[in-house]
Scaffold this motif. Structure first.
Motif, PDB file in Angstrom:
ATOM      1  N   ALA A 105       0.700  -1.146   0.073  1.00 24.38           N
ATOM      2  CA  ALA A 105      -0.131  -0.049  -0.056  1.00 24.38           C
ATOM      3  C   ALA A 105       0.714   1.201  -0.002  1.00 24.38           C
ATOM      4  O   ALA A 105       0.403   2.224  -0.615  1.00 24.38           O
ATOM      5  N   SER A 106       2.021   1.199   0.807  1.00 24.77           N
ATOM      6  CA  SER A 106       2.941   2.425   0.785  1.00 24.77           C
ATOM      7  C   SER A 106       4.336   1.913   1.220  1.00 24.77           C
ATOM      8  O   SER A 106       4.251   0.645   1.837  1.00 24.77           O
ATOM      9  N   ALA A 107       5.284   2.765   1.170  1.00 24.14           N
ATOM     10  CA  ALA A 107       6.578   2.676   1.623  1.00 24.14           C
ATOM     11  C   ALA A 107       6.617   2.415   3.158  1.00 24.14           C
ATOM     12  O   ALA A 107       7.173   1.190   3.396  1.00 24.14           O
ATOM     13  N   PRO A 108       5.882   3.164   3.871  1.00 21.48           N
ATOM     14  CA  PRO A 108       5.918   2.627   5.320  1.00 21.48           C
ATOM     15  C   PRO A 108       5.460   1.079   5.656  1.00 21.48           C
ATOM     16  O   PRO A 108       5.898   0.485   6.636  1.00 21.48           O
ATOM     17  N   ASN A 109       4.367   0.829   5.027  1.00 20.82           N
ATOM     18  CA  ASN A 109       3.703  -0.376   5.218  1.00 20.82           C
ATOM     19  C   ASN A 109       4.663  -1.605   4.823  1.00 20.82           C
ATOM     20  O   ASN A 109       4.857  -2.728   5.211  1.00 20.82           O
ATOM     21  N   PHE A 110       5.480  -1.316   3.542  1.00 20.91           N
ATOM     22  CA  PHE A 110       6.592  -2.202   3.265  1.00 20.91           C
ATOM     23  C   PHE A 110       7.637  -2.488   4.199  1.00 20.91           C
ATOM     24  O   PHE A 110       7.968  -3.688   4.473  1.00 20.91           O
ATOM     25  N   VAL A 111       8.092  -1.278   4.946  1.00 24.74           N
ATOM     26  CA  VAL A 111       8.941  -1.438   6.087  1.00 24.74           C
ATOM     27  C   VAL A 111       8.402  -2.370   7.332  1.00 24.74           C
ATOM     28  O   VAL A 111       9.225  -3.050   7.891  1.00 24.74           O
ATOM     29  N   VAL A 112       7.463  -2.101   7.503  1.00 28.02           N
ATOM     30  CA  VAL A 112       6.506  -2.868   8.600  1.00 28.02           C
ATOM     31  C   VAL A 112       6.424  -4.271   8.138  1.00 28.02           C
ATOM     32  O   VAL A 112       6.931  -5.202   9.226  1.00 28.02           O
ATOM     33  N   LEU A 113       6.383  -4.698   7.056  1.00 27.74           N
ATOM     34  CA  LEU A 113       6.184  -6.016   6.771  1.00 27.74           C
ATOM     35  C   LEU A 113       7.802  -6.585   6.973  1.00 27.74           C
ATOM     36  O   LEU A 113       7.773  -7.522   7.452  1.00 27.74           O
ATOM     37  N   ALA A 114       8.561  -5.833   6.208  1.00 26.40           N
ATOM     38  CA  ALA A 114      10.235  -6.329   6.412  1.00 26.40           C
ATOM     39  C   ALA A 114      10.514  -6.573   7.735  1.00 26.40           C
ATOM     40  O   ALA A 114      11.273  -7.513   8.377  1.00 26.40           O
ATOM     41  N   LEU A 115      10.156  -5.659   8.938  1.00 25.97           N
ATOM     42  CA  LEU A 115      10.429  -5.743  10.117  1.00 25.97           C
ATOM     43  C   LEU A 115       9.483  -6.973  10.692  1.00 25.97           C
ATOM     44  O   LEU A 115      10.212  -7.650  11.692  1.00 25.97           O
ATOM     45  N   PHE A 116       8.362  -7.211  10.144  1.00 27.60           N
ATOM     46  CA  PHE A 116       7.518  -8.340  10.693  1.00 27.60           C
ATOM     47  C   PHE A 116       7.896  -9.763  10.427  1.00 27.60           C
ATOM     48  O   PHE A 116       8.153 -10.548  11.204  1.00 27.60           O
ATOM     49  N   VAL A 117       8.432  -9.918   9.106  1.00 28.21           N
ATOM     50  CA  VAL A 117       9.029 -11.057   8.555  1.00 28.21           C
ATOM     51  C   VAL A 117      10.093 -11.391   9.472  1.00 28.21           C
ATOM     52  O   VAL A 117      10.553 -12.660   9.406  1.00 28.21           O
ATOM     53  N   ALA A 118      11.060 -10.360   9.413  1.00 23.63           N
ATOM     54  CA  ALA A 118      12.451 -10.530   9.901  1.00 23.63           C
ATOM     55  C   ALA A 118      12.503 -10.760  11.565  1.00 23.63           C
ATOM     56  O   ALA A 118      13.429 -11.070  12.009  1.00 23.63           O
ATOM     57  N   GLY A 119      11.487 -10.359  11.945  1.00 23.50           N
ATOM     58  CA  GLY A 119      11.584 -10.354  13.688  1.00 23.50           C
ATOM     59  C   GLY A 119      11.612 -11.445  14.282  1.00 23.50           C
ATOM     60  O   GLY A 119      12.060 -11.681  15.398  1.00 23.50           O
ATOM     61  N   GLY A 120      10.796 -12.571  13.597  1.00 24.76           N
ATOM     62  CA  GLY A 120      10.674 -13.860  14.381  1.00 24.76           C
ATOM     63  C   GLY A 120      11.942 -14.566  14.295  1.00 24.76           C
ATOM     64  O   GLY A 120      12.347 -15.307  15.638  1.00 24.76           O
TER      65      GLY A 120
ATOM     66  N   ALA B 112       5.314   7.061  -1.463  1.00 18.16           N
ATOM     67  CA  ALA B 112       5.317   7.605  -0.049  1.00 18.16           C
ATOM     68  C   ALA B 112       3.779   7.937   0.425  1.00 18.16           C
ATOM     69  O   ALA B 112       3.289   9.073   0.517  1.00 18.16           O
ATOM     70  N   GLY B 113       3.167   7.107   0.561  1.00 22.54           N
ATOM     71  CA  GLY B 113       1.810   7.120   1.190  1.00 22.54           C
ATOM     72  C   GLY B 113       1.545   7.013   2.413  1.00 22.54           C
ATOM     73  O   GLY B 113       2.590   6.928   3.391  1.00 22.54           O
ATOM     74  N   ASP B 114       0.367   7.021   3.096  1.00 21.68           N
ATOM     75  CA  ASP B 114       0.140   6.661   4.307  1.00 21.68           C
ATOM     76  C   ASP B 114       0.279   5.290   4.984  1.00 21.68           C
ATOM     77  O   ASP B 114       0.451   4.298   4.218  1.00 21.68           O
ATOM     78  N   ALA B 115       0.623   5.179   6.263  1.00 21.88           N
ATOM     79  CA  ALA B 115       0.947   3.974   6.919  1.00 21.88           C
ATOM     80  C   ALA B 115      -0.258   3.343   7.357  1.00 21.88           C
ATOM     81  O   ALA B 115      -1.048   4.141   7.877  1.00 21.88           O
ATOM     82  N   ILE B 116      -1.010   2.204   6.846  1.00 24.63           N
ATOM     83  CA  ILE B 116      -2.279   1.637   7.155  1.00 24.63           C
ATOM     84  C   ILE B 116      -2.304   0.638   8.021  1.00 24.63           C
ATOM     85  O   ILE B 116      -1.433  -0.234   7.732  1.00 24.63           O
ATOM     86  N   SER B 117      -2.637   0.606   9.229  1.00 23.44           N
ATOM     87  CA  SER B 117      -2.940  -0.447  10.223  1.00 23.44           C
ATOM     88  C   SER B 117      -3.862  -1.300   9.743  1.00 23.44           C
ATOM     89  O   SER B 117      -4.835  -1.058   9.097  1.00 23.44           O
ATOM     90  N   PRO B 118      -3.748  -2.693  10.431  1.00 26.43           N
ATOM     91  CA  PRO B 118      -4.903  -3.424  10.159  1.00 26.43           C
ATOM     92  C   PRO B 118      -6.397  -3.062  10.542  1.00 26.43           C
ATOM     93  O   PRO B 118      -7.288  -3.686  10.125  1.00 26.43           O
ATOM     94  N   THR B 119      -6.441  -2.252  11.389  1.00 25.28           N
ATOM     95  CA  THR B 119      -7.554  -1.689  12.089  1.00 25.28           C
ATOM     96  C   THR B 119      -8.053  -0.570  11.292  1.00 25.28           C
ATOM     97  O   THR B 119      -9.224  -0.111  11.666  1.00 25.28           O
ATOM     98  N   GLY B 120      -7.442  -0.186  10.316  1.00 21.66           N
ATOM     99  CA  GLY B 120      -8.010   1.070   9.237  1.00 21.66           C
ATOM    100  C   GLY B 120      -7.420   2.271   9.689  1.00 21.66           C
ATOM    101  O   GLY B 120      -7.777   3.027   9.024  1.00 21.66           O
ATOM    102  N   ASP B 121      -6.482   2.674  10.900  1.00 25.84           N
ATOM    103  CA  ASP B 121      -5.936   3.798  11.087  1.00 25.84           C
ATOM    104  C   ASP B 121      -5.026   4.139   9.910  1.00 25.84           C
ATOM    105  O   ASP B 121      -4.335   3.300   9.265  1.00 25.84           O
ATOM    106  N   ALA B 122      -5.096   5.432   9.669  1.00 25.60           N
ATOM    107  CA  ALA B 122      -4.294   6.090   8.413  1.00 25.60           C
ATOM    108  C   ALA B 122      -3.005   6.950   9.128  1.00 25.60           C
ATOM    109  O   ALA B 122      -3.685   7.926   9.928  1.00 25.60           O
ATOM    110  N   ILE B 123      -1.798   6.699   9.071  1.00 18.35           N
ATOM    111  CA  ILE B 123      -0.831   7.625   9.640  1.00 18.35           C
ATOM    112  C   ILE B 123      -0.175   8.364   8.492  1.00 18.35           C
ATOM    113  O   ILE B 123       0.279   7.541   7.654  1.00 18.35           O
ATOM    114  N   PRO B 124      -0.155   9.632   8.538  1.00 16.13           N
ATOM    115  CA  PRO B 124       0.752  10.385   7.291  1.00 16.13           C
ATOM    116  C   PRO B 124       2.244   9.956   7.271  1.00 16.13           C
ATOM    117  O   PRO B 124       2.731   9.274   8.270  1.00 16.13           O
TER     118      PRO B 124
END
Length: 317
Positions: free
Chosen positions: A104-119, A189-201
């Motif tokens: 969905a955006s660059a911030p969401n892509f970063v979140v995914l990278a940290l998520f899959v690597a964190g375990g 460079a879009g908003d960071a979207i959370s699974p709950t629907g919150d959008a962060i600039p």
């Protein structure tokens, strides 16, 4: 001219001098060479000038395992992009889990990278750098020579731990930075979207990513402490690294057993993903505070035990 100066001049010119002067000169030279300082060490010896941090860092950066680890961290975001390009993904999705929202955006892509690597990946990186500190020197039979320089034991452990910590932080910071750059190129460079629907600039999402990275660094301190303890307890680097990684995996498995109830709160990995609470309009800091406190407590205890173990260990290799 003094007797010592006369004897030195005669020796320089190959002239014989009396035996008494030669004996006195030899004794003076011996005393000068074996003169001890106020701290009991040989004159000119300074413990603080041994095993300098810059030297140890350069040595570690030139090692193949360090280069491979950092190279893989840089490569991982590109692997994820290829996976999404090969598969089917919608870059305009505004709902779903972190994997569904990754494009969905660059911030969401970063979140995914940290998520899959964190375990697994991130704990393994920290375990590799810290578990290989003392154990590798022992396996190469160079530890005893390092201490014979002499480098004080506490300084050996401290310098190597600091170098390992800096390399670990470099790897942990490199992942979100490269992921952000790759995400900006591919997803914008879009908003960071959370699974709950919150959008962060986007601007605020950068601060969120920075805070999440800091939390991950702090939370993985317990892995560093455990790997350091295992490193001073064995001469096998693979055993030290593998032991820390297995402990992290075991903790994650136990954390999935709901029958343990509140006992899971004391597992070091229970709050591993508490940084995800940052991706919300109203941030709940409870889990992050508990996770940071737990990690620091584990790391402090394990590091103190490691220091005590290394200070009293009989070094044979």
């Amino acid at each position: 001219m003094s007797k010592h100066e006369t004897a030195n001049a005669e020796l320089d010119h190959g002239v014989h001098t009396d035996p008494a002067a030669l004996d006195e000169l030899t004794e003076a030279a011996r005393r000068e060479q074996t003169e001890v300082g106020a701290d009991g060490g040989v004159a000119g010896y300074r413990a603080g000038r041994t095993l300098r941090l810059g030297v140890e860092l350069r040595r570690q950066l030139h090692r193949r395992r360090t280069q491979l680890v950092l190279g893989f961290v840089v490569l991982l975001p590109f692997i994820l992009v290829v996976a999404f390009e090969v598969g089917q993904s919608s870059p305009n999705r505004r709902s779903g889990g972190f994997v569904d929202l990754a494009t969905a955006s660059a911030p969401n892509f970063v979140v995914l990278a940290l998520f899959v690597a964190g375990g697994f990946l991130l704990p393994t990186i920290v375990a590799l750098f810290f578990g290989d500190t003392i154990a590798s020197e022992a396996s190469w039979s160079s530890l005893k020579y390092l201490l014979a320089i002499p480098v004080p034991r506490h300084r050996v452990l401290r310098q190597k731990a600091i170098a390992s910590g800096l390399l670990s932080v470099l790897a942990l910071v490199l992942l979100p930075v490269v992921s952000l750059v790759v995400g900006l190129i591919w997803y914008g460079a879009g908003d960071a979207i959370s699974p709950t629907g919150d959008a962060i600039p986007f601007g605020r999402s950068l601060a969120v990513i920075a805070l999440a990275t800091v939390y991950i660094v702090v939370q993985l301190a317990w892995v560093a402490g455990l790997a350091l303890l295992l490193s001073v307890s064995t001469d096998a680097p693979l055993g030290a690294v593998g032991g820390a990684v297995l402990a992290a995996i075991l903790s994650q498995i136990l954390d999935q057993i709901t029958a343990l109830g509140s006992l899971r709160n004391y597992l070091p990995t229970h709050y591993s993903y508490a940084w995800m609470d940052l991706i919300a309009n109203d941030i709940d800091w409870t889990n992050m505070a508990a996770g940071a406190l737990s990690a620091v407590a584990y790391a402090t205890v394990l590091s103190l035990i490691a220091a005590r173990r290394f200070a009293t260990k009989d070094i044979t290799s």
